[in-house]
Scaffold this motif. Structure first.
Motif, PDB file in Angstrom:
ATOM      1  N   ILE A  82      -1.847  30.294  39.102  1.00 22.51           N
ATOM      2  CA  ILE A  82      -2.318  29.573  37.937  1.00 22.51           C
ATOM      3  C   ILE A  82      -3.686  29.901  37.590  1.00 22.51           C
ATOM      4  CG2 ILE A  82      -2.866  27.078  36.899  1.00 22.51           C
ATOM      5  CD1 ILE A  82      -0.861  25.812  38.740  1.00 22.51           C
ATOM      6  N   SER A  83      -3.739  30.375  36.389  1.00 22.48           N
ATOM      7  CA  SER A  83      -5.401  30.943  35.927  1.00 22.48           C
ATOM      8  C   SER A  83      -5.943  29.907  35.391  1.00 22.48           C
ATOM      9  CB  SER A  83      -4.760  32.118  34.887  1.00 22.48           C
ATOM     10  OG  SER A  83      -4.211  31.535  33.738  1.00 22.48           O
ATOM     11  N   PRO A  84      -7.325  30.111  34.966  1.00 23.79           N
ATOM     12  CA  PRO A  84      -8.337  29.023  34.661  1.00 23.79           C
ATOM     13  C   PRO A  84      -7.925  28.314  33.201  1.00 23.79           C
ATOM     14  CG  PRO A  84      -9.334  30.820  35.494  1.00 23.79           C
ATOM     15  CD  PRO A  84      -8.035  31.300  35.574  1.00 23.79           C
ATOM     16  N   ASP A  85      -7.003  28.955  32.296  1.00 18.39           N
ATOM     17  CA  ASP A  85      -6.804  28.368  31.117  1.00 18.39           C
ATOM     18  C   ASP A  85      -5.339  27.840  31.260  1.00 18.39           C
ATOM     19  OD1 ASP A  85      -4.807  30.481  31.746  1.00 18.39           O
ATOM     20  OD2 ASP A  85      -5.290  31.700  29.894  1.00 18.39           O
ATOM     21  N   GLY A  86      -4.984  27.558  32.460  1.00 21.66           N
ATOM     22  CA  GLY A  86      -3.735  26.785  32.606  1.00 21.66           C
ATOM     23  C   GLY A  86      -2.548  27.458  32.631  1.00 21.66           C
ATOM     24  N   ILE A  87      -2.482  28.824  32.311  1.00 19.27           N
ATOM     25  CA  ILE A  87      -1.010  29.562  32.286  1.00 19.27           C
ATOM     26  C   ILE A  87      -0.447  29.689  33.856  1.00 19.27           C
ATOM     27  CG2 ILE A  87      -0.006  32.145  31.883  1.00 19.27           C
ATOM     28  CD1 ILE A  87      -0.689  30.453  29.400  1.00 19.27           C
ATOM     29  N   VAL A  88       0.720  29.208  33.924  1.00 20.02           N
ATOM     30  CA  VAL A  88       1.482  29.101  35.385  1.00 20.02           C
ATOM     31  C   VAL A  88       2.217  30.443  35.316  1.00 20.02           C
ATOM     32  CG1 VAL A  88       3.151  28.145  36.682  1.00 20.02           C
ATOM     33  CG2 VAL A  88       1.362  26.964  35.280  1.00 20.02           C
ATOM     34  N   THR A  89       2.061  31.371  36.050  1.00 18.29           N
ATOM     35  CA  THR A  89       2.714  32.769  36.214  1.00 18.29           C
ATOM     36  C   THR A  89       3.624  32.432  37.325  1.00 18.29           C
ATOM     37  OG1 THR A  89       1.074  34.061  35.183  1.00 18.29           O
ATOM     38  CG2 THR A  89       2.885  35.077  36.487  1.00 18.29           C
ATOM     39  N   CYS A  90       5.000  32.604  37.091  1.00 14.91           N
ATOM     40  CA  CYS A  90       6.088  32.515  38.136  1.00 14.91           C
ATOM     41  C   CYS A  90       6.520  33.837  38.737  1.00 14.91           C
ATOM     42  CB  CYS A  90       7.326  31.788  37.559  1.00 14.91           C
ATOM     43  SG  CYS A  90       6.959  30.182  36.873  1.00 14.91           S
ATOM     44  N   GLY A  91       6.543  33.834  39.886  1.00 14.56           N
ATOM     45  CA  GLY A  91       7.211  35.283  40.625  1.00 14.56           C
ATOM     46  C   GLY A  91       8.639  35.338  40.463  1.00 14.56           C
ATOM     47  N   ILE A  92       9.000  36.372  40.077  1.00 14.43           N
ATOM     48  CA  ILE A  92      10.624  36.311  39.954  1.00 14.43           C
ATOM     49  C   ILE A  92      10.739  37.508  40.874  1.00 14.43           C
ATOM     50  CG2 ILE A  92      12.733  36.865  38.650  1.00 14.43           C
ATOM     51  CD1 ILE A  92      11.038  34.255  37.615  1.00 14.43           C
ATOM     52  N   HIS A  93      11.617  36.969  42.080  1.00 22.75           N
ATOM     53  CA  HIS A  93      11.961  37.830  43.299  1.00 22.75           C
ATOM     54  C   HIS A  93      13.294  38.555  43.128  1.00 22.75           C
ATOM     55  CE1 HIS A  93      13.215  33.874  44.175  1.00 22.75           C
ATOM     56  NE2 HIS A  93      13.479  34.219  45.498  1.00 22.75           N
ATOM     57  N   ARG A  94      14.143  38.442  42.154  1.00 20.43           N
ATOM     58  CA  ARG A  94      15.446  38.580  42.100  1.00 20.43           C
ATOM     59  C   ARG A  94      15.371  39.472  40.700  1.00 20.43           C
ATOM     60  NH1 ARG A  94      15.213  37.823  46.359  1.00 20.43           N
ATOM     61  NH2 ARG A  94      16.047  35.677  47.221  1.00 20.43           N
TER      62      ARG A  94
END
Length: 766
Positions: A52-64
């Motif tokens: 999660i970055s300070p601006d609230g963006i949630v980055t999901c790691g896609i492992h497939r």
């Protein structure tokens, strides 16, 4: 270092949800959380799947691997359902290679010992098996298992990250976690009327210790799962910014295309460049592939056009294969002859099992067959070799760096098996795994083809021969079709009889085909091994079928050919379901029972199958089509029924009018995605059933492009209706493959209903 990785130890209901253990296992390939945090978008990583970055963006790691099936969205939904983020703040990126991203769902759908919550034995045994899989670290996108695995892995990861955010807020406000709640990317302290965003809390949350256990939501609380939020990958595919393997552009890049040994599955004996190396822009003409598997010659040039033009000059000869050259007609005759002989491998013989359990029983299966000889129905069926024809042909970009600073390898690959690709590439270069960086790209279709390693090995081997410059290696469409890892041809003889009550008294099933597992093992050894004699997966869907059968024998005659056999969408279901569902119709006709009613009768005690079958039948209007055919199957714990309507002209089959599909896949993550998978499966199934065929002459594939390897065109596509059923199943099943296998027999059953012509050999157009 310790890696954060969630896995189910046991389950218990708490406040309407489920409590799961969230554990740690020490590995030697670095910390997945740190790797993920350092890659791509810079943000605070809470675990190996969320930052999660300070601006609230949630980055999901896609492992497939994302090959159109929508995992970038569905996996992100599972994470954020438990994280409680706002979907508008959710992004994704593909993860680095790490053992933490292993796929446990491909082993008996993630529950090899049954439900871990059901018993101490199942819980502890599953934990031990997961630990073994974790150590192997095989990150693969196969067997319709991505969502199955993610259900057990990503929901706890999302819930753990949410708990860490709550802990950070409690620390900031000097209060108890129990006094706080989360909603759409914020932590709330209602008593004091204050809130903090996930972005403001992320850095501190990343320093909190992950909880030892987490409570998962009750399904009644879901805001994302079961709904249709916009797909995360759609904008990039619409505006053209999505990077597929063929889109990779790097400074100072070279381009390479390949010409394979003309005999499928064989190495290059010799090649003549015939002046290709002197053509404009050509830098090298070299053999491509791992030692012992140099099955192609690569032309390396400054651009793709120069490489393709120079490749036309090459003359390549083949090393003689270790088996007889395949000719389609001769091979079919060989298979038919084997069907007349006793099967060398018996996977199941319920009569023999009864004799072992009770010494007073002396009857053999063959004796039972003689006893019902006058009632016996026997039929032979055949299916041909098929190609994958991914829209994006095979390709891989590799940069092998060897200079004073050291040696390394960087790969950009549209692969379904990124961990295997990394390991194979490292071995080929003589490097340690940590000297190899693999970037996963989008891919234009996979269908199992991109679980093979040939295009990876070719790119790496060529890059080693032109070091310090990136090389994009790509196959032409002709090379892609002629040197595929093919869905194997198969033949089957089935004999069966009904008892006086209309139940199936006995069924004798004899199969002749290649083992995909054994063939894959010759190219890419795996811990699974590859003994065709013990590969029961060749008979999946027949060993046993979904139908109750009093006496069942399943026999197998393994075949070894130089034709490489590969994992094709639905794998052995694609032939076994055609055989079984065709034969069920034949049994019904022989007993003068309507095939639909016959299925209802013998599946009366199997509610999931009956619900699916009745659902599609309810959509059919009598007289609306010249013929209707039905099938019902189970694949990857998902039940699918099809009804196919066809039209005739002058008493002969003309076209498919309509396909109705009912699917029971357990909890549905993204309904529109499920429908899309069923629709694409139906088109794939119809294409294969109507036209799909790879012809071989003296070991060489005759088809080369879409003019000779036909696919269903838009003008020929029928009306398709998909109905998603409410399910009694508590965990998701697969949806990428189960919609394919029932299509072909539903079509041929419909053709019989309309014309009286029984089609036992595919394709229909042959």
């Amino acid at each position: 270092m310790l890696s954060r990785r969630g896995f189910i130890l046991s389950g218990a209901a708490v406040s309407g949800g489920l409590v799961v253990g969230y554990g740690y296992i020490a590995l030697d390939d670095g910390d997945a959380t740190s790797k993920f945090g350092a890659a791509g978008q810079q943000a605070s990583p809470l675990n190996a799947w969320l930052k999660i970055s300070p601006d609230g963006i949630v980055t999901c790691g896609i492992h497939r691997a994302e090959m159109g099936q929508g995992v970038t969205t569905t996996l992100s939904m599972l994470l954020n359902e438990e994280l409680d983020a706002d979907w508008g703040d959710v992004r994704f990126e593909f993860t680095p290679v790490d053992r933490d991203y292993f796929n446990f769902g491909m082993l008996l759908y993630g529950q090899p010992l049954g439900d871990p919550a059901a018993s101490w034995r199942a819980a502890t045994g599953t934990w031990a098996i997961r630990a073994g899989f974790h150590a192997l670290g095989m990150s693969m996108t196969i067997a319709s298992s991505s969502t199955i695995d993610a259900w057990d892995t990503l929901r706890p990861a999302g819930a753990a990250a949410r708990q860490m955010l709550l802990a950070a807020a409690a620390r900031e406000w000097n209060t108890e976690i129990s006094a706080l709640r989360t909603e759409r990317g914020y932590v709330y302290d209602d008593a004091n009327q204050r809130k903090l965003s996930y972005g403001a809390l992320a850095e501190q949350a990343s320093k909190e210790s992950p909880p030892s256990s987490v409570a998962l939501k009750d399904p009644a609380e879901y805001r994302l799962v079961g709904h249709n939020p916009p797909r995360l990958d759609a904008p990039f595919k619409v505006d053209g910014s999505a990077q597929f393997g063929l889109d990779i552009q790097l400074p100072d890049m070279l381009y390479a295309t390949v010409v394979h040994s003309p005999v499928a599955g064989t190495n290059v004996a010799e090649f003549a460049s015939n002046g290709a190396e002197a053509m404009p822009g050509v830098r090298a003409v070299v053999k491509a592939g791992a030692p012992g598997f140099q099955r192609a010659v690569a032309v390396v040039a400054d651009n793709s056009w120069q490489a393709l033009q120079a490749a036309k000059q090459l003359t390549v000869t083949s090393v003689a294969p270790g088996s007889e050259l395949v000719n389609t007609n001769e091979l079919q005759a060989r298979y038919r002859n084997l069907l007349t002989e006793p099967a060398p491998v018996i996977f199941r013989d319920t009569v023999a099992d009864s004799r072992e359990a009770d010494e007073s029983i002396t009857t053999t299966f063959d004796e039972l067959l003689l006893d019902v000889d006058d009632k016996l129905v026997t039929a032979d069926y055949e299916v041909p070799f098929l190609a994958h024809v991914c829209m994006e042909p095979m390709n891989c970009t590799a940069l092998y760096t060897d200079n004073a600073a050291g040696t390394s390898l960087e790969i950009w690959a549209p692969t379904q098996a990124n961990s295997v690709s990394r390991d194979i590439a490292a071995k080929l270069c003589g490097l340690d795994n940590d000297q190899v960086t693999l970037h996963t790209t989008f891919m234009g279709g996979g269908f199992g083809r991109r679980a093979d390693m040939d295009f990876i090995e070719q790119a790496v081997s060529v890059a080693m021969q032109v070091p310090n410059r990136p090389v994009k290696l790509f196959w032409s469409r002709e090379q892609d079709i002629r040197h595929d890892t093919f869905r194997p041809a198969a033949s089957c003889r089935i004999s069966g009889a009904l008892d006086a009550n209309g139940a199936i008294a006995m069924l004798d099933y004899k199969l002749v085909t290649q083992s995909v597992v054994a063939s894959y093992e010759t190219r890419t050894p795996t811990p699974r091994g590859g003994d065709a004699q013990t590969d029961t997966t060749v008979a999946t869907a027949a060993n046993p079928p979904i139908y109750p059968i009093a006496n069942l024998r399943v026999g197998y005659a393994p075949i070894e050919l130089h034709m490489p056999a590969g994992y094709w969408r639905s794998v052995s279901h694609s032939w076994n379901v055609f055989f079984i569902e065709s034969f069920i119709d034949e049994l019904a006709v022989a007993a003068d029972i309507k095939p639909l009613e016959f299925r209802r009768q013998i599946l009366a005690d199997k509610s999931r199958y009956l619900q699916a079958l009745n659902t599609v039948a309810a959509q059919i209007t009598d007289g609306a089509a010249d013929g209707v055919g039905y099938t019902v199957i189970e694949s990857h714990t998902t039940v699918v029924a099809h009804a196919v309507e066809v039209a005739t002209v002058a008493g002969k089959f003309d076209r498919v009018l309509r396909v109705v599909c009912a699917v029971d896949c357990g909890p549905v993550v993204h309904p529109d995605n499920v429908k899309a998978q069923m629709e694409s499966s139906i088109v794939d199934g119809l294409s294969a059933a109507l036209y799909g065929q790879v012809d071989i002459s003296n070991g060489e594939v005759m088809q080369g492009n879409f003019d000779t390897y036909k696919r269903m065109r838009i003008a020929d596509c029928p009306v398709i209706e998909v109905i998603i059923l409410d399910s009694e199943q508590k965990r998701p099943g697969g949806v990428g493959e189960p919609g394919v296998p029932g299509v072909a027999p539903a079509l041929t059953n419909a053709i019989f209903a309309a014309t009286g012509d029984r089609i036992r050999s595919l394709p229909v157009s042959s």
